[in-house]
Design a protein around this motif. Sequence first.
Motif, PDB file in Angstrom:
ATOM      1  N   GLU B 341       0.831  -1.189   0.000  1.00  0.00           N
ATOM      2  CA  GLU B 341       0.000   0.000   0.000  1.00  0.00           C
ATOM      3  C   GLU B 341       0.880   1.259   0.000  1.00  0.00           C
ATOM      4  O   GLU B 341       0.634   2.207  -0.736  1.00  0.00           O
ATOM      5  CB  GLU B 341      -0.890  -0.060   1.249  1.00  0.00           C
ATOM      6  CG  GLU B 341      -2.024   0.899   1.323  1.00  0.00           C
ATOM      7  CD  GLU B 341      -3.069   0.718   0.248  1.00  0.00           C
ATOM      8  OE1 GLU B 341      -3.167  -0.377  -0.319  1.00  0.00           O
ATOM      9  OE2 GLU B 341      -3.761   1.702  -0.039  1.00  0.00           O
ATOM     10  N   TYR B 345       1.455   4.851  -2.301  1.00  0.00           N
ATOM     11  CA  TYR B 345       1.419   6.212  -1.752  1.00  0.00           C
ATOM     12  C   TYR B 345       2.659   6.997  -2.146  1.00  0.00           C
ATOM     13  O   TYR B 345       2.598   8.205  -2.367  1.00  0.00           O
ATOM     14  CB  TYR B 345       1.325   6.178  -0.222  1.00  0.00           C
ATOM     15  CG  TYR B 345       0.103   5.505   0.324  1.00  0.00           C
ATOM     16  CD1 TYR B 345      -1.016   5.292  -0.473  1.00  0.00           C
ATOM     17  CD2 TYR B 345       0.063   5.094   1.652  1.00  0.00           C
ATOM     18  CE1 TYR B 345      -2.131   4.659   0.040  1.00  0.00           C
ATOM     19  CE2 TYR B 345      -1.054   4.472   2.171  1.00  0.00           C
ATOM     20  CZ  TYR B 345      -2.146   4.246   1.355  1.00  0.00           C
ATOM     21  OH  TYR B 345      -3.248   3.634   1.870  1.00  0.00           O
ATOM     22  N   LYS B 347       4.214   7.098  -4.725  1.00  0.00           N
ATOM     23  CA  LYS B 347       4.121   7.682  -6.068  1.00  0.00           C
ATOM     24  C   LYS B 347       3.107   8.813  -6.132  1.00  0.00           C
ATOM     25  O   LYS B 347       2.891   9.398  -7.196  1.00  0.00           O
ATOM     26  CB  LYS B 347       3.717   6.592  -7.060  1.00  0.00           C
ATOM     27  CG  LYS B 347       4.825   5.586  -7.297  1.00  0.00           C
ATOM     28  CD  LYS B 347       4.427   4.689  -8.443  1.00  0.00           C
ATOM     29  CE  LYS B 347       4.928   3.276  -8.246  1.00  0.00           C
ATOM     30  NZ  LYS B 347       3.948   2.310  -8.706  1.00  0.00           N
ATOM     31  N   SER B 348       2.479   9.089  -5.037  1.00  0.00           N
ATOM     32  CA  SER B 348       1.408  10.078  -5.044  1.00  0.00           C
ATOM     33  C   SER B 348       1.863  11.423  -5.588  1.00  0.00           C
ATOM     34  O   SER B 348       3.026  11.807  -5.469  1.00  0.00           O
ATOM     35  CB  SER B 348       0.890  10.242  -3.621  1.00  0.00           C
ATOM     36  OG  SER B 348       0.185  11.439  -3.502  1.00  0.00           O
TER      37      SER B 348
END
Lengths: 418, 1043
Positions: B341, B345, B347-348
């Motif tokens: 998960e 994130y 790569k957000s």
Amino acid sequence: MIHSLFLINCSGDIFLEKHWNSVVSQSVCDYFFEAQEKAIDVENVPPVISTPHHYLISIYRDKIFFVSVIQTEVPPLFVIEFLHRVADTFQDYFGECSETAIKDNVVIVYELLEEMLDNGFPLATESNILKELIKPPTILRSVVNSITGSSNVGDTLPTGQLSNIPWRRAGVKYTNNEAYFDVIEEIDAIIDKSGSTVFAEIQGVIDSCIKLSGMPDLSLSFMNPRLLDDVSFHPCIRFKRWESERVLSFIPPDGNFRLISYRVSSQNLVAIPVYVKHMISFKENSSSGRFDVTIGPKQNMGKTVEGVVMTVHMPKAVLNMSLTATQGSYTFDPVTKVLTWDVGKITPQKLPNLKGIVNLQSGAPKPEENPSLNIQFKIQQLAISGLKVNRLDMYGEKYKPFKGVKYITKAGKFQVRT
Amino acid sequence: MIAKGKNASELFPAVVKNVASKNIEIKKLVYVYLMRYAEEQQDLALLSISTFQRALKDPNQLIRASALRVLSSIRVPIIVPIMMLAIKEASSDLSPYVRKNAAHAIQKLYSLDPEQKEMLIEVIEKLLKDRSTLVAGSVVMAFEEVCPDRIDLIHKNYRKLCNLLVDVEEWGQVVIIHMLTRYARTQFISPWKADEVVDEYNENNFYESDEEQKEKDQKLKSTYTMDPDHRLLLRNTKPLLQSRNAAVVMAVAQLYWHLAPKSEAGIVSKSLVRLLRSNREVQYIVLQNIATMSIQRKGMFEPFLKSFYVRSTDPTMIKILKLEILTNLANEANISTLLREFQTYVKSQDKQFAAATIQAIGRCATNITEVTDTCLNGLVCLLSNRDEIVVAESVVVIKKLLQTQPAHHGEIIKHMAKLLDNITVPVARASILWLIGEYCERVPKIAPDVLRKTAKSFTNEDDLVKLQILNLSAKLYLTNSKQTKLLTQYVLNLGKYDQSYDIRDRTRFIRQLIVPNEKSGALSKYAKKIFLAQKPAPLLESPFKDRDHFQLGTLSHTLNSQAIGYLELSDWPEVAPDASVRNVDVVESAKEWTGILGKPKKEKPTEKFYSESEEEEDESTSTSSSGKCLDLHCLENWSESDSESEKEDKEEGSTDETSGSSSPSEESTDSDSDSKENTAKKTSRAANESDSEDIKKKAEGISKKRSTSSSSDTESSSSEESSSGSKSESDSKSDSEPGKPRSATSTKKEEKTVQDRKTPNKQDVFLLDLDDFCPVTTPVTVPTAAVLSPSLTADLEGLNLSSSSVIDVTSQVSVPTKTYELLHRMSGKGLAAHYHFSRQPGLFCDHMVPVQVTVTNTTDQKIDNIHIEGKKLPPGMRIHEFNPIECLEPGGSTTVTMGIDFCDSTQTASFQLCTKDDHFNVSIQPPVGELLLPVTMSEKDFKKEQGMLTGMNETSATIAVAPQNSTRLVIIERVMKAANLGVVSSGQDNIHRFAAKTVHSGSLMLVTVELKESSTAQLVINTEKTVIGSVLLRELKPVLSQG
């Protein structure tokens, strides 16, 4: 408790202020503006700000900041919940909670705030009571008032205020007695790149519109109440009955209200009614990318999926998009970089597809991450969890009401990562 | 104009003139104006005061209330005495709405003039006693504002507040819950100490009935027993978790967090997770609180891990909080999913969030050793990320990670050294330099080169980086002085003339330390040790670690700093303060006590008084009339004691075929009223004692209490002339065998009585025993009124009025029994059966409704072996069959009694009535009035109970009453005919009260008939069982309106 309230619009003007105790100068809001500036995005303004002498607790609703000034320790949720209640009340009274609506009805707003809080402590927040104290403005009434000189303010104490059923007003009369329940379920889901479900759960509400005369005592039972995992109730519901018999027994408020909201336990697998095939790629060292999305129905129990809308927050580097949609229409806002594709109904024979080229800013690096797709849809006459209302019984009144139940399934926070 | 913040004060006189206006809208607006400007124009404001003073006496409560509101809002010190007077008056106003406003006014007055504190506390004390739910929230608010440290004021009202809590409006709930949390922390001992032991027991215990719990409590007493009041609080707040108001849910959550045993606190997590669906602001606060909770007790939120997954559309602050919680919840089991998960994130697009994710990965890596390597690899990959912030953050985290296990990471350090050329973020650069310096021995070639490069750019670097360059040079000088001596000199020289004094300082310090010269002392020898000492790895901790010393859900907790007016939550006391301070007066405590017990099955307080008094009474009557029950076959035992005869009575019902049972206890006609009053007083005192005992020693079981009550009994009885010797003996015996189940079957009882008859000496023991066990059976119901002569009834009523205590002997008026057909003779092949409800209490067990079935044989042959078979009952229902009828002669009929537990519903009980050869399907449907048992209580008790059962528990209707029905006797008769209710004596002529409880669950059912003018009446039913209540209402309506 709540010392003062300021309403601030998006451009930073304080257009209404109300003090319940001694007057607090507007300059308090400077701290708020400072925080607002720092946060860049309105969404990111911290709800609680500490200043040397006061604490500011704010909410953001419908492009208005409700900023309350607090002087001493108080549970912050207390204030936040109250401010939302204020906004709800405005919405209820004026149909919308906007700056113009508030400015147009400034007298009523003032009277409302006066009734809702006394010395910073909430007094009457139930909309049924408020409506008896201060009648909502309608065109007809304003005409009548200006002719007869009567006022919007009720002169007797609403009975609800004193009884133990504060949510219902006395002496309700209808010629057509109706009770409608809308079972609305929303699917919250996160779907990952490969199409598998990372997280999914069902959040449901039952919104009611009850127009019944007198003091009806209703009890609503479900075919399968065990489905409901976690429930929150309108205060009218008798908790003990629910605990012992899983029946919702209540004396309803008059008009529209939310009866319960519930969550369906996450153990049950949630059937996701749509699937999305996507191909989004940005080419290295060139100012373009490809975009190809197809939406299709999946296990929708014979019901059509309607009102499908896809919104995508494209990366900042995207300049423009030239796409073709086989169904529906799309818009791309180059300022906010939001792509909206209004698909409409999905027919399984011909799957809607949106395909085309993304133009990137030349020179800018390739975006790190593909944007995630937010999908909205609606399925009529279906509660995805399988919840079914069994029957509605009425006690305490003689007439036979007209009863109706409607089921809708919607996408809640439905997100597909790409 | 006020709204816009402009000053409108010059208009003051003109506006104030309007205060006397008739138009209520103008009036209100003037009020608004007054409140805003009165402070500035005090003299003029005084002009309006007289108007308010007049309004305070207005008959309309709305006007009284608003006048008080405005008066107290005018912040003019001169009128303080007037305000004080008005508040005092309003606090005893009849309207709870006005009293509520008085509570608000207290706060206002206090903020205006703190010197009034003492007087105000008096008013608060008075208002705290108020029973109205409307007032409770406001007065507790005032209490918190004015005198939060006066906990002693709460003692007496604690239980009342707990019980009222559910009905208080939501804002009041929040305040009360917060106050009660503080209160409980000072009054109860910690449930956490004994947690290990209590854990499993509480887990399965929470939903069990209290009796069971009490027993278990007793077992565990050696370890820890939760104060019943503590338990009461937890129980009464639990339903509020279901509130729609987030603030209430949060308040309950914090109460459970701070007060409940650890195993129980878990139930709040579900509700808190639910709140995450609401607005952004609510989410923010709730997530903050969850973050704090999740640090201490991971298990609470682990099942909801996925609910904290981040969506790309969440605002950044929410994202970061969710991330924080995810990190707190990470453990060996879920780390792999979490890391996957986290990868998303990272790569957000939201870089701030991505950076926070990297830190989170770092924390997971240090906390869970298994994944450290995986995390490190992942982070190294991120170093090639194009975004600078991400890279910089990774560098910082890697630095921390490497420090924890520096053994074999030369490669990574080399890689990072290469990065140095590209990275511009100072923290990251500093981190790299520090790493190289620290591990310069592992990268001997690169380190000097790095120093060379940085020395070149020294002047352009950030202060942070400069310091690290200095450090690096010093370290290198010490390890590798050959190559770097000159470079170090150069750097030190640059540092010497730097603008920042910090850097100049550092330069001087390092120079003195490492460069050997004649003056340098012992220190320089240790320079190497100083610089290259093993440094402890930094601990990566949650920023929420230190927040737990603030009470959850408070402003202070959110801000992580003490807010003005924050009240510290005290630690648990070592020893619990005396619990008896919470006991109120007799009736109060008895009631609370039943509240604690949930549904009291046996020990209704009123009945208890009653049973005791009855004993007294019995003793006095034993000398007097006993001749009424001629048909009793056990006359020889009779003279011993009256209470016995009741037992006989009961037995008789089960064994005898006739319905002619009577209970002789109300034969106490000629006992002189003096002694009666005397005993009444005594018993009330005794009851008082035993009650307070009860509350204290609840955990010790009923037995103890029994003994106290019976011993107090002896006390009082010894004063009388009756057989005190046998009494005391019996007492001691009843002590010795207190635990016998009272729901003994009738056969058992029968056996016992047989024994009794044989040994009359022993009998007393037995009777007392039974008496203690089943006070329910003592009420003085007279199933067949024929036995009682009218004069007797009148006498009884006279007695009634003369007794001044709570004890109330109700004489039940005649109950003509309506007969229903069970089996028609045609369909029963000549066998006919009728049934009626005999209204004898608790023949079989206290949940069953006794039904008398009369079976008639209309054929010309004998019918053998009539019995019951094939019961088809809804779940929960039970039938106690009658003894099979051996044989029924032609034309003969016989009456048998059976018991049916209807579970308080009007569902039919179907069964088969069988003869030797045939089966007949029959069914019994009870009228709702028969599902009740009459209860005796005083008018005062009645009103109190009624006060507890308002709101949703109240159903009412207005009916037209036929004129001939309006006398007291007729009403009572008619009502009693329709339902098995007990009459409550009433002081008013036009109000008639009846009380009963449901047979199965023992919920109170209070019926009030209030006659109004023009032959209408208000019929009100208060009960928890609202369905039965509404059905009963429907049935009673025609009863009263028919002619």
